[in-house]
Design a protein around this motif. Structure first.
Motif, mmCIF file in Angstrom:
data_model
loop_
_atom_site.group_PDB
_atom_site.id
_atom_site.type_symbol
_atom_site.label_atom_id
_atom_site.label_comp_id
_atom_site.label_asym_id
_atom_site.label_seq_id
_atom_site.Cartn_x
_atom_site.Cartn_y
_atom_site.Cartn_z
ATOM 1 N N VAL B 136 16.086 -49.981 -16.286
ATOM 2 C CA VAL B 136 16.255 -51.435 -16.195
ATOM 3 C C VAL B 136 14.929 -52.193 -16.256
ATOM 4 O O VAL B 136 14.870 -53.335 -16.719
ATOM 5 C CB VAL B 136 17.040 -51.792 -14.905
ATOM 6 C CG1 VAL B 136 16.189 -51.550 -13.663
ATOM 7 C CG2 VAL B 136 17.538 -53.223 -14.946
ATOM 8 N N GLN B 138 12.422 -51.869 -18.115
ATOM 9 C CA GLN B 138 11.787 -52.019 -19.417
ATOM 10 C C GLN B 138 12.699 -52.680 -20.437
ATOM 11 O O GLN B 138 12.412 -52.698 -21.618
ATOM 12 C CB GLN B 138 11.384 -50.649 -19.955
ATOM 13 C CG GLN B 138 12.574 -49.759 -20.268
ATOM 14 C CD GLN B 138 12.140 -48.335 -20.511
ATOM 15 O OE1 GLN B 138 11.287 -47.811 -19.831
ATOM 16 N NE2 GLN B 138 12.716 -47.718 -21.511
ATOM 17 N N ARG B 139 13.812 -53.220 -19.973
ATOM 18 C CA ARG B 139 14.807 -53.671 -20.939
ATOM 19 C C ARG B 139 14.358 -54.909 -21.706
ATOM 20 O O ARG B 139 13.598 -55.732 -21.208
ATOM 21 C CB ARG B 139 16.136 -53.942 -20.234
ATOM 22 C CG ARG B 139 16.815 -52.652 -19.862
ATOM 23 C CD ARG B 139 18.160 -52.876 -19.231
ATOM 24 N NE ARG B 139 18.627 -51.619 -18.640
ATOM 25 C CZ ARG B 139 19.541 -51.550 -17.697
ATOM 26 N NH1 ARG B 139 20.111 -52.642 -17.241
ATOM 27 N NH2 ARG B 139 19.899 -50.389 -17.202
ATOM 28 N N HIS B 140 14.872 -55.014 -22.909
ATOM 29 C CA HIS B 140 14.652 -56.162 -23.777
ATOM 30 C C HIS B 140 15.174 -57.426 -23.084
ATOM 31 O O HIS B 140 16.121 -57.357 -22.301
ATOM 32 C CB HIS B 140 15.418 -55.889 -25.082
ATOM 33 C CG HIS B 140 15.130 -56.840 -26.184
ATOM 34 N ND1 HIS B 140 15.705 -58.091 -26.252
ATOM 35 C CD2 HIS B 140 14.349 -56.728 -27.279
ATOM 36 C CE1 HIS B 140 15.296 -58.704 -27.347
ATOM 37 N NE2 HIS B 140 14.465 -57.900 -27.983
#
Lengths: 269, 265
Positions: B136, B138-140
């Motif tokens: 979570v 590193q999410r876009h």
């Protein structure tokens, strides 16, 4: 049953330096010897030759008394395993005078290898400058907790990402920075791109994230010569992601014991 | 032999992922020694109509039916979900159901989700609940900010006591401890993978894997790689360090999952 038998010879047959690990303290503020013993036992099982450890404080703005006590815990671990454990001194740059004194104490008296910063300030914050200058004077590396966190809200608003390292590297091209745990959570692509053009910024590969391609892209952007093997509590991931990476064996050996950092390990008491 | 409970094919919108076609996935499985893998379609997570991804999955995995066992992803808030689920199981011969409430934006305890999970239980179909696809942190910026809600899973287990559930790609030792009480007395079994469970004693005598064994038992642990999103090698490193006797190792490697997927209900 044994898996990766051939691949694991990479660790067995080469010197392995783990540049990002931690020891802990017990409820009396002294080294947790049991944890330290198990950490060293785990390292031996994984064919690691050197553990570079620190004991940072992750919350608030630690006072000099607090960070000195944590560094004493690290020094105790170094004394317990002098052949394996090397230390990194943790300071809070908000206490400038005391931090500079503590760096001197840890490097010159306790034989530590470098310093560890946490998330109290961005590494590009002017507050950190005297600390960076002290590290340049002593020729020691600066390992900093790092990550481009995309969680909303950001639980660590002053954690440094690649852009902060790039700014610090621009201001101090003679300093040696280590971006902590490229797999520690956060947008690692963002940070790799941000630091790619700054040859005095290295990255350690530790962290629990082992996204396929992370090591290949790190090598592509930085080159193996700017990467350091490390685990930060995630041994399986650290070992596995290096074994799984589609890079040359030569690059893997460079990462396991980066020659650019060998001189730091030769010092100490 | 290794049975893998958690793999994907398809395009991931937020990062280039390699080895994401059935052919490439099977090649990767061969490289790391995975014999059979449960696989779902990333497209079913992101297409408005998840069934379009399921249809692709059925077609594309057909040439590899001995290696890839398709799992259907169903959004129970989308029209015709019951018909789609039955089509996946009865006509497309899919072996499991996979749910993404944090992408399809529903509560696992909503009436439709409960009905779907009960249907799966009645049909003897296991329900796979991945805690996340990617980490979570590193999410876009267009990606979800949520993970699997374990509180909702706990209640779902009470509401659907006959359904077998597989929880993957999360802190399994913590989840198993939290769900231990809710697991007891259910007819349906609850399985966990160890994709995010440390096996080295880096923090003390008891490892996270030992804590998972204590909480769930070796009969409830399965192998999950999350290929092609993650390297498979950390799982192999873990297998080396588990220190289990061969009989227990075989359960984790394939027997537990193989039995779950083939036993008569």
């Amino acid at each position: 049953m044994y898996f990766l038998k051939e691949q694991l010879k990479l660790f067995e047959c080469n010197k392995v330096v783990n540049w990002h690990e931690h020891v802990r303290d017990n409820n009396r503020g002294q080294l947790d010897e049991e944890q330290c013993d198990f950490l060293v036992e785990a390292a031996k099982r994984a064919y690691m030759d050197v553990l570079v450890v620190s004991r940072p404080i992750s919350g608030g703005s630690p006072t000099p008394e607090m960070f000195r006590a944590k560094n004493n815990v690290v020094a105790a671990a170094m004394k317990r395993y002098p052949q394996i454990i090397k230390g990194m001194a943790y300071v809070n740059p908000g206490y400038m005078k005391e931090s500079l004194y503590e760096i001197d104490r840890c490097i010159k008296e306790l034989g530590m290898t470098g310093i560890k910063l946490y998330n109290q300030y961005f590494i590009s914050d002017p507050v950190v400058r005297p600390v960076i200058e002290k590290c340049i004077e002593l020729d020691i590396p600066i390992l900093s907790h790092a990550g481009k966190l995309n969680t909303v809200p950001n639980p660590q608003p002053t954690i440094s990402d690649g852009t902060h390292f790039a700014e610090a590297a621009r201001n101090y091209p003679e300093a040696v920075f280590v971006y902590g745990h490229i797999g520690g959570g956060g947008d690692w692509q963002w940070s790799l791109k941000a630091i790619a053009d700054y040859p005095n910024v290295y990255a350690d590969i530790s962290g629990s994230v082992y996204d396929e391609g992370i090591i290949e892209q790190a090598v592509s952007y930085l080159g193996a010569g700017r990467l350091l093997f490390a685990t930060d509590g995630s041994f399986s991931q650290g070992i596995g992601k290096l074994l799984g990476a589609n890079i040359s064996q030569e690059d893997k050996i460079t990462i396991l014991n980066n020659p650019a950092f060998a001189r730091y390990l030769e010092r100490g008491l | 032999m290794i049975y893998d409970v958690n793999t994907y094919i398809g395009h991931w919108p937020f990062r280039k992922i390699r080895n994401n076609t059935p052919e490439e996935l099977v090649k990767k499985m061969d490289e790391v020694g995975i014999s059979v893998a449960c696989v779902s379609s990333v497209h079913s997570v992101f297409y408005k109509d998840a069934m379009e991804g399921n249809t692709e999955l059925a077609e594309e995995t057909r040439p590899y039916k001995d290696r890839l066992l398709p799992f259907a992803i169903i959004n129970p808030l989308y029209p015709a979900w019951k018909k789609d689920f039955l089509t996946c199981i009865e006509k497309m011969n899919m072996k499991g159901l996979e749910l993404y409430p944090y992408y399809h934006r529903y509560d696992l305890n909503c009436p439709e989700a409960v009905e779907l999970v009960r249907m799966a239980g009645d049909l003897g179909i296991p329900v796979h609940l991945p805690c996340a696809i990617v980490n979570v942190r590193q999410r876009h910026w267009m990606d979800t900010n949520e993970n699997l809600n374990i509180g909702q899973v706990e209640r779902l287990m009470e509401l659907c006591p006959d359904t077998d559930i597989i929880i993957t790609n999360g802190p399994s030792e913590q989840i198993a401890a939290k769900l231990k009480k809710a697991t007891q007395g259910r007819k349906g079994k609850v399985f966990y993978d160890f994709a995010r469970v440390e096996v080295f004693p880096v923090r003390g005598q008891k490892t996270n894997f030992q804590a998972l064994v204590e909480a769930a038992g070796v009969d409830r642990i399965v192998f999950g790689s999350c290929l092609p999103f993650q390297y498979a090698e950390p799982q192999m490193v873990r297998l080396n360090q588990m220190g289990l006797k061969d009989e227990d190792m075989e359960k984790i490697l394939y027997k537990n999952l193989q039995t779950l997927l083939t036993e008569k209900k």
